[in-house]
Design a protein around this motif. Structure first.
Motif, mmCIF file in Angstrom:
data_model
loop_
_atom_site.group_PDB
_atom_site.id
_atom_site.type_symbol
_atom_site.label_atom_id
_atom_site.label_comp_id
_atom_site.label_asym_id
_atom_site.label_seq_id
_atom_site.Cartn_x
_atom_site.Cartn_y
_atom_site.Cartn_z
ATOM 1 N N ILE A 114 9.471 25.220 -5.238
ATOM 2 C CA ILE A 114 8.872 24.820 -5.660
ATOM 3 C C ILE A 114 7.738 24.508 -5.295
ATOM 4 O O ILE A 114 8.017 23.874 -4.432
ATOM 5 C CB ILE A 114 9.525 23.680 -7.256
ATOM 6 N N THR A 115 6.692 25.356 -5.945
ATOM 7 C CA THR A 115 5.296 24.635 -5.830
ATOM 8 C C THR A 115 4.651 22.868 -5.867
ATOM 9 O O THR A 115 4.763 22.945 -7.521
ATOM 10 C CB THR A 115 4.743 25.953 -5.840
ATOM 11 N N ILE A 116 4.162 22.752 -5.121
ATOM 12 C CA ILE A 116 3.951 20.798 -5.524
ATOM 13 C C ILE A 116 2.593 21.227 -4.088
ATOM 14 O O ILE A 116 1.761 21.527 -3.980
ATOM 15 C CB ILE A 116 5.086 19.838 -4.742
ATOM 16 N N PHE A 121 -0.869 18.374 3.337
ATOM 17 C CA PHE A 121 -1.191 20.226 3.869
ATOM 18 C C PHE A 121 -1.360 20.710 2.303
ATOM 19 O O PHE A 121 -1.219 21.975 2.265
ATOM 20 C CB PHE A 121 0.613 20.163 3.635
ATOM 21 N N GLY A 122 -1.740 20.212 1.276
ATOM 22 C CA GLY A 122 -2.484 21.288 0.402
ATOM 23 C C GLY A 122 -1.331 21.679 -0.249
ATOM 24 O O GLY A 122 -0.145 21.251 -0.944
ATOM 25 N N PHE A 181 4.446 14.821 1.397
ATOM 26 C CA PHE A 181 5.509 15.294 1.946
ATOM 27 C C PHE A 181 6.231 14.309 2.536
ATOM 28 O O PHE A 181 7.796 14.328 2.638
ATOM 29 C CB PHE A 181 5.430 17.123 1.823
ATOM 30 N N LEU A 182 5.525 14.396 3.864
ATOM 31 C CA LEU A 182 6.341 13.672 4.814
ATOM 32 C C LEU A 182 6.900 12.069 4.561
ATOM 33 O O LEU A 182 7.822 12.258 4.779
ATOM 34 C CB LEU A 182 5.326 12.982 5.586
ATOM 35 N N LYS A 226 7.991 25.192 10.588
ATOM 36 C CA LYS A 226 7.346 26.301 11.517
ATOM 37 C C LYS A 226 6.161 25.931 12.067
ATOM 38 O O LYS A 226 5.766 24.846 13.093
ATOM 39 C CB LYS A 226 7.686 27.538 12.497
ATOM 40 N N ARG A 227 5.534 25.530 10.714
ATOM 41 C CA ARG A 227 3.498 25.181 11.287
ATOM 42 C C ARG A 227 3.871 24.203 11.425
ATOM 43 O O ARG A 227 3.221 23.092 11.625
ATOM 44 C CB ARG A 227 3.316 25.935 9.725
ATOM 45 N N LEU A 228 4.703 22.918 11.016
ATOM 46 C CA LEU A 228 5.048 21.266 10.089
ATOM 47 C C LEU A 228 5.315 20.942 12.449
ATOM 48 O O LEU A 228 4.605 20.151 12.776
ATOM 49 C CB LEU A 228 5.582 20.858 9.231
#
Length: 321
Positions: A114-116, A121-122, A181-182, A226-228
Motif C-alpha cells: 500500500i502506498t503511503i 522518503f516521500g 516509516f523508520l 535496498k535503497r534504504l
C-alpha cells in the motif's frame, strides 16, 4: 407413538445450545412446527447470547443465565405480539444463539504493498502483517447486517471481509498518525493502536468489537529496502572518501582470486574510485576549492628594502705623460 407423545413434541420447554466447534458464530434453534411453552426454560451459557426474533423483527436479547419465559422476561416480544400480561398459550418465535467468545489469532496482511506518504522518503509502498482478536458484541446488528436468517453462520463467512477492511483502513491510519516509516518500524505497538482505532468504528457497525490488534512486521518492497540499506550505510560511514575506500577494500579479495590482468583492472578501478570520491568530497565542501587545488598560503610580509647606494665619485684620469 401415542397421541400424547406426539402432542408433547410440538411444545418446547427447554431451549439451549451447545457449540459444536470454534467456527460457528450464529445458530438458529430448530423451531419448525414447534411452539414455545409459557413458562419454558431458556439456558444461555457463558460466552453466548440469545435473541428472540418475531416475524422478522428482533425482540428480546438474553445474556448468560437461566430464564423462565413469560411476559415478564419477554417484554419486547410481549409488546410485539400484543399479549395480555397473563397469557397462557404457547407462542411461536425464532430463537438465535450467538457465540461471543473472542476469535483470537486471526491473521491479517497486505496482499500487495500500500502506498503511503512519508515525510522522510516521500511516497513509499509498505507491506505489513499481524494478528487481531474480536468478538460479537451486538447480536441485533450482527443478525441484521451479517448472519440474517441462516441456520448457521460461520467464521469463514465474515473473515475475508474483516481482513480487507483492515487493509483498506491502514493508509488512513498511517496518514493520520504522521509517524515516519523508520519510527513506525521501531514502534509497532503504537502503530497497532492507530490501526485498531481506525477499524473499530467500522467493525462496530457490524456488531463486532475489536479486542486487540498486533502489527508483527512492517517492511518496504525489496528494491526500496535496498535503497534504504544503502542510505543507512552512507550515514554510518559519514564520509564519501571513506565509503569509496571501504568499497575498494571489499573488492580486494575478488582481485586476488583473479588471474592475469584481473588484479590490474581492479587496481585501476580502485584509483578511479578514490579519485571520484575526492571529486565528490570537494563538490560537497566548496571551501576546499576546485579539485586538485589547496588553499594558497598567505604571502609573507615584505622586508624593508635598503636605501640605494650613493653613486661613486669619479676618479680623475691620470695626466698624460
Amino acid at each position: 407413538m401415542s397421541l400424547k407423545d406426539f402432542v408433547s413434541k410440538q411444545f418446547i420447554k427447554v431451549i439451549h445450545w451447545t457449540e459444536d466447534g470454534d467456527a460457528i458464530l450464529a445458530y438458529r434453534y430448530p423451531m419448525q412446527d414447534m411452539q414455545i411453552s409459557n413458562g419454558g426454560q431458556l439456558t444461555v451459557r457463558e460466552s453466548q447470547m440469545a435473541m428472540f426474533v418475531n416475524e422478522g423483527r428482533c425482540a428480546d436479547v438474553f445474556g448468560p443465565g437461566l430464564y423462565t419465559l413469560n411476559t415478564h422476561t419477554l417484554p419486547f416480544l410481549t409488546n410485539l405480539m400484543n399479549w395480555d400480561k397473563a397469557f397462557q398459550d404457547p407462542f411461536k418465535s425464532d430463537v438465535y444463539f450467538f457465540s461471543t467468545r473472542q476469535k483470537t489469532a486471526q491473521r491479517w496482511g497486505t496482499a500487495t504493498p500500500i502506498t503511503i506518504r512519508d515525510k522522510d522518503f516521500g511516497a513509499v509502498r509498505v507491506r505489513g502483517y499481524g494478528i487481531y482478536a474480536w468478538h460479537v458484541a451486538d447480536p441485533r446488528l450482527f443478525q441484521t447486517k451479517l448472519s440474517g436468517t441462516r441456520e448457521v453462520y460461520e467464521l469463514a463467512d465474515i473473515e475475508p471481509q474483516l481482513r480487507e477492511t483492515i487493509v483498506g483502513r491502514m493508509s488512513n491510519a498511517f496518514a493520520d498518525s504522521g509517524i515516519p516509516f523508520l519510527d513506525m518500524a521501531a514502534n509497532l505497538v503504537a502503530v497497532g493502536e492507530k490501526i485498531r482505532a481506525a477499524v473499530t468504528p467500522v467493525f462496530a457497525e457490524l456488531g463486532i468489537a475489536v479486542d486487540s490488534f498486533v502489527v508483527e512486521n512492517l517492511s518496504l518492497p525489496e528494491e526500496l529496502q535496498k535503497r534504504l540499506d544503502e542510505r543507512v550505510g552512507m550515514n554510518m560511514l559519514g564520509n564519501m572518501q571513506q565509503y569509496t575506500q571501504f568499497q575498494a577494500a571489499q573488492s580486494l579479495p575478488i582481485a586476488a582470486a583473479n588471474e592475469g590482468g584481473g588484479f590490474a583492472a581492479i587496481g585501476a578501478g580502485l584509483a578511479a574510485g578514490v579519485g571520484m570520491g575526492g571529486v565528490m568530497m570537494n563538490a560537497l565542501n566548496p571551501a576546499l576549492g576546485a579539485p586538485g587545488q589547496s588553499p594558497s598560503p598567505a604571502a609573507p610580509a615584505s622586508a624593508p628594502q635598503a636605501a640605494p647606494a650613493a653613486p661613486a665619485a669619479a676618479t680623475p684620469s691620470a695626466a698624460p705623460s
